[in-house]
Design an enzyme around this catalytic site. Structure first.
Site, PDB file in Angstrom:
ATOM      1  N   HIS A  58       0.910  -1.152   0.043  1.00 17.48           N
ATOM      2  CA  HIS A  58      -0.066   0.032   0.045  1.00 17.48           C
ATOM      3  C   HIS A  58       0.988   1.136   0.002  1.00 17.48           C
ATOM      4  CE1 HIS A  58      -3.598   2.335   1.621  1.00 17.48           C
ATOM      5  NE2 HIS A  58      -2.314   3.308   1.599  1.00 17.48           N
ATOM      6  N   GLU A  59       1.902   1.268   1.059  1.00 18.09           N
ATOM      7  CA  GLU A  59       2.965   2.477   0.987  1.00 18.09           C
ATOM      8  C   GLU A  59       3.721   2.632  -0.337  1.00 18.09           C
ATOM      9  OE1 GLU A  59       1.844   4.598   3.103  1.00 18.09           O
ATOM     10  OE2 GLU A  59       0.945   3.399   4.694  1.00 18.09           O
ATOM     11  N   HIS A  62       2.033   4.170  -3.209  1.00 20.69           N
ATOM     12  CA  HIS A  62       1.888   5.823  -2.839  1.00 20.69           C
ATOM     13  C   HIS A  62       3.454   6.152  -3.377  1.00 20.69           C
ATOM     14  CE1 HIS A  62      -1.860   6.330  -0.892  1.00 20.69           C
ATOM     15  NE2 HIS A  62      -1.671   5.836  -0.029  1.00 20.69           N
TER      16      HIS A  62
END
Length: 264
Positions: A58-59, A62
């Site tokens: 998820h990170e 980004h």
């Protein structure tokens, strides 16, 4: 050191992430083969490690999107190594979400990577950076439920099927919560570039509290009921029905008695 060598160093996968990935693989094999004497322990370790892997992805989504949008500083901050301890809020990004899974069986969004917004031009790019994280959760959920919506469950052990359904449930809840247009969450990050400067300035002081407001609202019966109705509808569309997810949750909590209908 040359710039190319620096870039390779910045993008080298962290041993921490590889260790978590190894735990996921080994415990997933243990669940599949029924190798463990206590299948609930294997399910617990498999789901927890897979959940941490998804938080890292998820990170990373980004950061990688920010890199391709013009922010070259994400590499120097360690965000491209998938190291969960490199994030700006390791407790919010990893520890707290894992604790909430253990205590309440729900996937909560984590913290955020630090993006140098001044290096990024275009509102669409800013929105895409914010959306990349939840989209990673959506993709993870689709992969977890592939045996369900492909009708390929023949030969899949019950315990592994239950674990996949519960893991997909965590991804769906995390994606939906994170897409809420609440300050501090990715959903607000998607719409923020399109708001006027004055509106953004008025909302900015409340951003640190948005995450905790969402948690508090989940204790309101009407709000939580509507939220989980939406989650259940999405899970049904992915073919992972309630009983499989419930059995996954029951096995995950190996320290409690497993319902007879979920015996493996």
């Amino acid at each position: 050191m040359s710039s190319a060598a620096v870039r390779r160093q910045e993008r080298r996968i962290s041993p921490v992430f590889l260790s978590v990935l190894a735990v996921m693989a080994v415990t997933g094999w243990a669940v599949w083969t029924d190798f463990a004497a206590l299948p609930g322990v294997a399910v617990f370790l498999f789901v927890t490690s897979a959940w941490i892997v998804s938080l890292c992805l998820h990170e990373y989504a980004h950061a990688r999107t920010a890199l391709h949008s013009g922010d070259l500083t994400v590499g120097a901050r360690g965000y491209l190594t998938l190291n969960p301890f490199a994030y700006t809020h390791a407790v919010l990004s990893v520890v707290l979400p894992v604790l909430f899974v253990i205590m309440g069986g729900i996937g909560l969004p984590g913290g955020a990577v630090l993006i140098d917004r001044g290096r990024i031009r275009g509102r669409w790019r800013h929105s895409l950076i914010a959306a990349a994280g939840p989209l990673a959760n959506v993709l993870f959920a689709v992969v977890c439920t592939a045996p369900f919506w492909l009708g390929a469950l023949d030969g899949v052990p019950d315990a592994f099927r239950y674990a996949l359904a519960f893991l997909a449930f965590l991804q769906v809840t995390a994606a939906l919560l994170n897409l809420l247009p609440v300050p501090g969450l990715d959903g607000y990050g998607i719409v923020e570039p399109w708001l006027s400067y004055g509106v953004r300035r008025r909302i900015e002081p409340y951003a640190p509290y948005g995450f905790f407001v969402v948690i508090a609202l989940l204790f309101v019966p009407a709000v939580s009921g509507a939220f989980f109705d939406a989650v259940d509808a999405l899970m049904r569309s992915l073919g992972a029905d309630g009983p499989d997810r419930s059995c996954g949750w029951a096995l995950f909590r190996f320290w409690e008695d497993t319902p007879a209908g979920c015996a493996v």
